[in-house]
Design a protein around this motif. Structure first.
Motif, PDB file in Angstrom:
ATOM      1  N   GLY A  68      89.888  48.009  52.869  1.00 57.34           N
ATOM      2  CA  GLY A  68      89.552  49.027  53.537  1.00 57.34           C
ATOM      3  C   GLY A  68      88.820  48.509  54.842  1.00 57.34           C
ATOM      4  N   LYS A  69      88.590  49.596  55.692  1.00 60.09           N
ATOM      5  CA  LYS A  69      87.860  49.368  56.982  1.00 60.09           C
ATOM      6  C   LYS A  69      86.413  49.221  56.704  1.00 60.09           C
ATOM      7  CE  LYS A  69      91.519  51.076  59.674  1.00 60.09           C
ATOM      8  NZ  LYS A  69      92.101  51.848  60.704  1.00 60.09           N
ATOM      9  N   GLU A  70      86.197  49.858  55.756  1.00 58.30           N
ATOM     10  CA  GLU A  70      84.663  49.986  55.313  1.00 58.30           C
ATOM     11  C   GLU A  70      84.149  48.372  55.123  1.00 58.30           C
ATOM     12  OE1 GLU A  70      86.636  50.210  51.303  1.00 58.30           O
ATOM     13  OE2 GLU A  70      87.042  50.988  53.314  1.00 58.30           O
ATOM     14  N   TRP A  71      84.801  47.380  54.851  1.00 62.14           N
ATOM     15  CA  TRP A  71      84.438  46.111  54.572  1.00 62.14           C
ATOM     16  C   TRP A  71      84.353  45.272  55.870  1.00 62.14           C
ATOM     17  CZ3 TRP A  71      82.396  45.490  49.962  1.00 62.14           C
ATOM     18  CH2 TRP A  71      82.901  46.434  48.838  1.00 62.14           C
ATOM     19  N   GLY A 118      77.130  45.138  54.491  1.00 64.58           N
ATOM     20  CA  GLY A 118      75.765  45.239  54.325  1.00 64.58           C
ATOM     21  C   GLY A 118      74.925  44.002  54.293  1.00 64.58           C
ATOM     22  N   ARG A 119      75.633  42.832  54.596  1.00 64.03           N
ATOM     23  CA  ARG A 119      74.808  41.503  54.512  1.00 64.03           C
ATOM     24  C   ARG A 119      73.622  41.633  55.686  1.00 64.03           C
ATOM     25  NH1 ARG A 119      78.184  36.094  54.755  1.00 64.03           N
ATOM     26  NH2 ARG A 119      79.134  36.977  56.571  1.00 64.03           N
ATOM     27  N   ASP A 120      73.978  42.181  56.807  1.00 66.71           N
ATOM     28  CA  ASP A 120      72.772  42.502  57.760  1.00 66.71           C
ATOM     29  C   ASP A 120      71.680  43.220  57.264  1.00 66.71           C
ATOM     30  OD1 ASP A 120      74.594  41.067  59.413  1.00 66.71           O
ATOM     31  OD2 ASP A 120      75.139  42.905  60.660  1.00 66.71           O
ATOM     32  N   ASP A 121      71.841  44.286  56.498  1.00 67.00           N
ATOM     33  CA  ASP A 121      70.917  44.905  55.732  1.00 67.00           C
ATOM     34  C   ASP A 121      70.172  44.262  54.954  1.00 67.00           C
ATOM     35  OD1 ASP A 121      71.444  47.061  57.495  1.00 67.00           O
ATOM     36  OD2 ASP A 121      72.819  48.243  56.128  1.00 67.00           O
ATOM     37  N   GLU A 133      76.747  45.200  49.440  1.00 62.11           N
ATOM     38  CA  GLU A 133      77.775  45.371  48.419  1.00 62.11           C
ATOM     39  C   GLU A 133      79.125  44.248  48.688  1.00 62.11           C
ATOM     40  OE1 GLU A 133      80.771  48.710  46.773  1.00 62.11           O
ATOM     41  OE2 GLU A 133      79.421  49.209  48.344  1.00 62.11           O
ATOM     42  N   HIS A 134      79.558  43.588  47.652  1.00 57.41           N
ATOM     43  CA  HIS A 134      80.645  42.625  47.560  1.00 57.41           C
ATOM     44  C   HIS A 134      81.582  43.159  46.408  1.00 57.41           C
ATOM     45  CE1 HIS A 134      78.460  38.976  49.278  1.00 57.41           C
ATOM     46  NE2 HIS A 134      77.732  39.957  49.679  1.00 57.41           N
ATOM     47  N   PHE A 135      82.877  42.640  47.003  1.00 52.65           N
ATOM     48  CA  PHE A 135      83.990  43.060  46.059  1.00 52.65           C
ATOM     49  C   PHE A 135      84.754  41.835  45.876  1.00 52.65           C
ATOM     50  CE2 PHE A 135      86.577  46.581  44.221  1.00 52.65           C
ATOM     51  CZ  PHE A 135      87.899  45.762  43.843  1.00 52.65           C
ATOM     52  N   LEU A 136      84.856  41.190  44.825  1.00 55.40           N
ATOM     53  CA  LEU A 136      85.417  39.805  44.632  1.00 55.40           C
ATOM     54  C   LEU A 136      86.801  40.180  43.834  1.00 55.40           C
ATOM     55  CD1 LEU A 136      84.493  36.956  44.803  1.00 55.40           C
ATOM     56  CD2 LEU A 136      83.963  37.037  42.205  1.00 55.40           C
ATOM     57  N   ARG A 150      88.642  39.567  58.379  1.00 53.32           N
ATOM     58  CA  ARG A 150      87.546  40.300  58.990  1.00 53.32           C
ATOM     59  C   ARG A 150      86.417  39.661  58.961  1.00 53.32           C
ATOM     60  NH1 ARG A 150      87.854  45.463  56.570  1.00 53.32           N
ATOM     61  NH2 ARG A 150      90.141  45.600  57.588  1.00 53.32           N
ATOM     62  N   ALA A 151      85.684  39.466  60.310  1.00 52.31           N
ATOM     63  CA  ALA A 151      84.322  38.829  60.402  1.00 52.31           C
ATOM     64  C   ALA A 151      83.455  39.688  61.280  1.00 52.31           C
ATOM     65  CB  ALA A 151      84.646  37.563  60.930  1.00 52.31           C
ATOM     66  N   ASN A 152      83.061  40.921  60.696  1.00 53.86           N
ATOM     67  CA  ASN A 152      82.040  41.770  61.712  1.00 53.86           C
ATOM     68  C   ASN A 152      80.870  41.947  61.257  1.00 53.86           C
ATOM     69  OD1 ASN A 152      84.500  42.152  63.153  1.00 53.86           O
ATOM     70  ND2 ASN A 152      85.339  43.859  61.749  1.00 53.86           N
ATOM     71  N   ASP A 153      79.966  41.139  60.646  1.00 47.94           N
ATOM     72  CA  ASP A 153      78.639  41.265  60.299  1.00 47.94           C
ATOM     73  C   ASP A 153      77.993  39.986  61.287  1.00 47.94           C
ATOM     74  OD1 ASP A 153      78.708  38.798  58.710  1.00 47.94           O
ATOM     75  OD2 ASP A 153      78.940  40.234  57.046  1.00 47.94           O
ATOM     76  N   ALA A 154      76.572  40.253  61.334  1.00 46.31           N
ATOM     77  CA  ALA A 154      76.092  39.146  62.324  1.00 46.31           C
ATOM     78  C   ALA A 154      75.907  37.626  61.673  1.00 46.31           C
ATOM     79  CB  ALA A 154      74.328  39.606  62.453  1.00 46.31           C
TER      80      ALA A 154
END
Length: 172
Positions: A68-71, A118-121, A133-136, A150-154
């Motif tokens: 999903g787009k939330e990840w 949430g890796r940035d947070d 949060e992670h989903f494996l 997708r690669a969208n966190d800092a």
């Protein structure tokens, strides 16, 4: 899941005795920014250095639905189980028994999708409640190069370079 040094793992029974992968973290930073694997193991890099993250796991018979787009950051990595055992571990060697065995088809190749948000947070967070949060998801599949969906966190924007060739599966 409690993480230390920003890491958690899937490991097989032969990882520490038959295989050694001292460059896994380097391959994460030089590769997809989230996960790297080899025979009998996968290392995942969280933004949270030390503390709790929300981790959901899924054993799959086939490739799961697209994320999903939330990840924010999503990667697929191939790993090989030589023992037919892949269990979830914390840094320091504590196994998460309740998660079960991810090598559901026995010894052989598996694909792992790691989704993170949430890796940035998590990087700046202090406290007991998780903000990351992670989903494996793990399913049997022939070896393939790493795929960055997708690669969208800092962390991903800092380390992932789509111009570099993708990481290749590490053969046993």
């Amino acid at each position: 899941m409690f993480v230390s040094y920003g890491q958690y793992y899937l490991q097989g029974d032969d990882f520490l005795s038959a295989y050694d992968d001292t460059d896994t973290i380097g391959r994460i930073f030089a590769g997809n920014s989230l996960a790297a694997g080899g025979p009998e193991h996968l290392t995942v890099l969280a933004g949270t250095h030390t503390g709790w993250i929300r981790l959901t796991t899924q054993h799959c018979a086939d490739e799961p639905l697209p994320p999903g787009k939330e990840w924010e950051t999503v990667v697929d990595v191939s790993i090989c189980s030589t023992t037919g055992i892949l269990r979830l571990f914390r840094w320091g060697g504590d196994v998460e028994e309740d998660a079960g065995n991810f090598a559901t088809a026995g010894a052989g190749w598996y694909r792992v999708r790691v989704q993170a948000r949430g890796r940035d947070d998590g990087d700046a967070h202090e406290g007991d409640s998780p903000v990351e949060e992670h989903f494996l998801s793990v399913w049997p599949a022939p070896p393939q190069p790493d795929a960055v969906l997708r690669a969208n966190d800092a962390l991903a924007r800092t380390h992932y370079d789509p111009a570099r060739p993708p990481g290749q599966p590490v053969q046993p």
